[in-house]
Design an enzyme around this catalytic site. Structure first.
Site, PDB file in Angstrom:
ATOM      1  N   ASP A  99       0.877  -1.173   0.000  1.00 41.39           N
ATOM      2  CA  ASP A  99       0.000   0.000   0.000  1.00 41.39           C
ATOM      3  C   ASP A  99       0.916   1.225   0.000  1.00 41.39           C
ATOM      4  O   ASP A  99       1.427   1.629   1.040  1.00 41.39           O
ATOM      5  CB  ASP A  99      -0.907  -0.035   1.239  1.00 41.39           C
ATOM      6  CG  ASP A  99      -1.593   1.295   1.498  1.00 41.39           C
ATOM      7  OD1 ASP A  99      -1.767   2.073   0.547  1.00 41.39           O
ATOM      8  OD2 ASP A  99      -1.957   1.558   2.674  1.00 41.39           O
TER       9      ASP A  99
ATOM     10  N   ASP B 112      -5.631   3.985  -3.757  1.00 39.27           N
ATOM     11  CA  ASP B 112      -5.771   3.606  -2.352  1.00 39.27           C
ATOM     12  C   ASP B 112      -7.196   3.786  -1.865  1.00 39.27           C
ATOM     13  O   ASP B 112      -7.719   2.958  -1.110  1.00 39.27           O
ATOM     14  CB  ASP B 112      -4.794   4.410  -1.490  1.00 39.27           C
ATOM     15  CG  ASP B 112      -4.929   5.915  -1.677  1.00 39.27           C
ATOM     16  OD1 ASP B 112      -5.488   6.355  -2.709  1.00 39.27           O
ATOM     17  OD2 ASP B 112      -4.464   6.662  -0.791  1.00 39.27           O
TER      18      ASP B 112
END
Length: 262
Positions: free
Chosen positions: A9, A112
């Site tokens: 991430d 994201d």
């Protein structure tokens, strides 16, 4: 040993790395998002993380990522190819996110945000609507109704706000963002005033915005918190139904499972 998968991430400030073995996320790590380092540096760091997790590099069969930092995405792609011998799959380019994107310009939404929204929908499949609140470099509110990503809000981040205040005020003490009280009180020191102001200020912002967003969504609305500050804030904010610190990593894991099984 069961095969492993690495999940990345990649945010503006930090890169969170998850390691799964079989069907379970067994460890997560946070590194700074520094695209000035070389692919070799990052690759050697990955080998150290795998050693710490006791996962053999040869057992890693895939790397999966979402990124809002193009330089870091390229760096990680090269590191995984050289040191692990696997191609990195990126969401949504390689792994489409199965949500109806109702943004006016869909490409403007950060990967994201979409991955987090998708993860929340997968974790709460029966919820009519969901608000996912991510406390990262910015504080983002992402709204899902049914299987549609409606959009959301982008607000100042906790750490970035604290850093900005500290950098422009020479005499103010460092903000710890740790408060043991459950409600704000008039601070009798600068440190207490700052800590209570930040913690309960962001709690009030989160409660208020979540409530206002929910008024325009099909109910009931489930509010999910994620990001480094979510667990602490959930202690003083009463709007959260759940906190998932690794929500985005879980979203990447869901997307990869969907891709493999599909």
């Amino acid at each position: 040993m069961a095969s492993g998968v690495l999940y990345f991430d990649i945010g503006n400030t930090n890169t969170k790395i998850g390691v799964s073995v079989g069907d379970a996320l067994v460890a997560s790590y946070v590194l700074p998002s520094d695209d000035r380092q070389t692919a070799d540096q990052f690759g050697l760091t990955l080998l150290e993380l795998l050693r710490h997790t006791r996962v053999e590099p040869a057992c890693v069969t895939a790397c999966v990522a979402s990124s809002v930092v193009p330089g870091m995405g390229l760096l990680i792609r090269r590191a995984c190819e050289r040191f692990l011998g696997v191609r990195t799959l990126f969401a949504p380019e390689d792994l489409p996110i199965p949500l109806e994107n109702r943004y006016a310009l869909p490409h403007e939404v950060g990967a994201d945000r979409l991955v987090g929204a998708y993860a929340a929908r997968r974790i709460f499949p029966s919820a009519a609507s969901i608000i996912s609140v991510d406390f990262g470099t910015a504080t983002t509110f992402d709204c899902v109704e049914g299987n549609a990503y409606l959009g959301g809000l982008i607000c100042p981040g906790v750490q970035s706000s604290a850093s900005a205040l500290a950098s422009n005020t020479a005499k103010l003490p460092r903000i710890s963002l740790e408060v043991k009280d459950k409600s704000p009180a008039p601070g009798r020191s600068t440190a207490t005033s700052l800590n209570h102001g930040f913690v309960f200020g962001f709690a009030a912002m989160t409660e208020g915005l979540a409530a206002r967003l929910a008024q325009g969504m099909q109910g009931p609305v489930t509010v999910v918190g994620t990001g480094g500050f979510a667990a602490a804030l959930a202690e003083v904010a009463d709007c959260f139904h759940a906190v998932h610190p690794d929500l985005l990593l879980e979203g990447l894991r869901f997307l990869y499972r969907d891709h493999v099984s599909g």
